[in-house]
Structure formats: structure tokens, C-alpha cells
Design a protein around this motif. Sequence first.
Motif, short mmCIF file in Angstrom:
data_model
loop_
_atom_site.label_atom_id
_atom_site.label_comp_id
_atom_site.label_asym_id
_atom_site.label_seq_id
_atom_site.Cartn_x
_atom_site.Cartn_y
_atom_site.Cartn_z
N VAL A 1 -3.68 7.62 0.70
CA VAL A 1 -3.38 6.19 0.71
C VAL A 1 -3.92 5.59 -0.59
O VAL A 1 -5.05 5.86 -0.99
N ARG A 2 -3.09 4.77 -1.24
CA ARG A 2 -3.57 4.05 -2.43
C ARG A 2 -3.54 2.57 -2.16
O ARG A 2 -2.48 1.99 -1.91
N ILE B 1 0.85 -1.20 0.00
CA ILE B 1 0.00 0.00 0.00
C ILE B 1 0.88 1.25 0.00
O ILE B 1 1.80 1.37 0.81
N ASP B 2 0.59 2.16 -0.91
CA ASP B 2 1.31 3.44 -0.99
C ASP B 2 0.71 4.44 -0.02
O ASP B 2 -0.52 4.58 0.06
N VAL B 3 1.56 5.15 0.68
CA VAL B 3 1.13 6.17 1.64
C VAL B 3 1.91 7.45 1.37
O VAL B 3 3.13 7.41 1.18
N LEU B 4 1.22 8.56 1.37
CA LEU B 4 1.84 9.86 1.19
C LEU B 4 1.36 10.79 2.31
O LEU B 4 0.15 10.99 2.46
N VAL B 5 2.29 11.31 3.10
CA VAL B 5 1.95 12.32 4.10
C VAL B 5 2.15 13.69 3.45
O VAL B 5 3.20 13.96 2.87
N VAL B 6 1.13 14.53 3.53
CA VAL B 6 1.18 15.84 2.90
C VAL B 6 0.96 16.90 3.98
O VAL B 6 0.02 16.82 4.77
#
Length: 304
Positions: free
Chosen positions: A78-79, A29-34
Amino acid sequence: MKLDNISSLGGSVSEELVPSRYALQVGEIDVLVVSDGVLPLPTATMSTNVDPDVRAAWFRDMFLGPDAFDWALNVLVVRSGDQTILVDAGLGGQFSGFPRAGQFPRRLAAAGIDLASITDVVITHMHMDHIGGLLVDEVKNRLRPDVRIHVSATEVDFWGSPDFALTAMPTPVPDVLRSTAQQFMKEYGGKLRIFEEEYEVAPGVLAWRTGGHTPGHSVVRVTSEGERLTFAGDAIFPVGFDHPDWHNGFEHDPEESVRVRLRLLQEAAATGELLVATHLSFPSVGRVAIDGDAFRWVPAIWDY
């Protein structure tokens, strides 16, 4: 939102010298904190049940304060499979005088993420710095018509007639919180996917209600291939590791908030999972260690 795609955008879009997004993977699972930016808040709101001198000493030791400090704002993307999930939406334009907040729409664009690609939104709770970003035109006009917005039933019920009796917020804040929640329900009430205690938003992405900060406050757990990350929303603040029993002025049930905080910190320390929270300094990715009767925050080493 694959990591190689995100990193390839670096030189073409962003004019910022300070990074405002951080990508990692939890299993598959891809996670990006923005970062949605920062806003200044009184230090007094961070510890309403302790002596002011004790509070001042903690902030002094952290090289913060003495009267105000910058309050970080983080959102998560989250993707999982074919779903792209936004967790919270930062601060919109409900409060004037916060020019460094409300940044997530352009920072998503800088990361190559089109708002129209968002299939789901999870709202940890309906305070304005978590839903306000959905109310600005550049966001609400670009979300897909069939976007699903997940929020706990308890949270929706609470904001029908919110109780601020146990909070200690700056004077103008409660009225703005009320009006922002009302506007949110007017705009998005028909898109809400209400859950009771927990709900699997996508494979490996679970939202569940903790209560405490607000009655319907929820956290999001990402689990894949034996790895785990918890987005704790407003259950944990920077002071909460050293002093988990200190009350926050924005907590609608301070005593329950302490119980929730202790439970989450103890579990994070036991599992070694990654922890992210809205108001920990960006990128807010780290782990929790036991430190005597309290806890210690262990920031993750940046992978770049």
C-alpha cells in the motif's frame, strides 16, 4: 507504485505467463496485491468441526480435493503519501517441500518495487506464512535499517508462550510456528511498533486487532475519498462464505474466529467495500453479498 508505472514493466522483467500481481486504487491510495505463491494443505484442516462427508462434498462441488488443495498466499503493498507499506510477508524457507511458495521478493522486484523503499510492515499475525518472508536473506538484508514493523501487543505476548490446545494442525506445524516466531522476534524485536487495539499506520491505512485466528490477529483497512478496502488476513477462508461456522485447524480460538468472521462478512456486505484476504485465490479482490443465512463471494472484474 502508480498504476501506469507498474503496467509499463510488463514486458521487461517477468517471465511468468500467469499474472502474480494486481494493482488498484482506493481513492488516492495505491494498492498492489502480490501472490507469494501457493502451498498444498490437507482439506481436513478447513473444517475440523463437520462430518468428513460434508467436507468432502463441499470440496467436490468446488472441484478441489479430495484430500489436499492449493492454499493461496497473498500479501499487500500500500502506498499512502510518502509511506510504502507491506502487509505480511508470505512464507520463507522454514518448511521444505513448498517450492511454489515464498515468491513475493522476486514478484515485488518484477513490479518495480525495491524492498529498500518499504517504510512500514504490518504483520496481521505471527504464523510462519505471514512473517517467514522477512527471515530470508534476500529480504532482511535489503530492508532499510529504520523500517517500522507494526504488530499488536497481544500477538507479541501470545507467542512468548503459544497455546495450540484448540488447533488441529498437521503434526510438524506447531513446532515450526514456534521457532519461526522466536526467530522473527530475535531479528526484528527492536524494530517493532506495538499497538494495542488499533493504529493508523499512514493516512487512510488503519490496522486493528480482531483476535480469533490468533489472540492478536489484526486486519488492515484502507480508506480514501469514500472508498474502502479491507485486508482480512486469516479471518476469512474460501469455505467461510458458504460455511462461516466451519472451524479452521489453524485457528487458536475457533469459536471467536467464527464471531470475527461473521462480523467482518456482515460489515463487508453492508458497506460494499472491497475485500482481500491472504488465502483467497489470487488476486483475492472482490465483494461480499448476503446469501440466505450465509454469504456469497463476488470476485471483482479484472481491470486490464
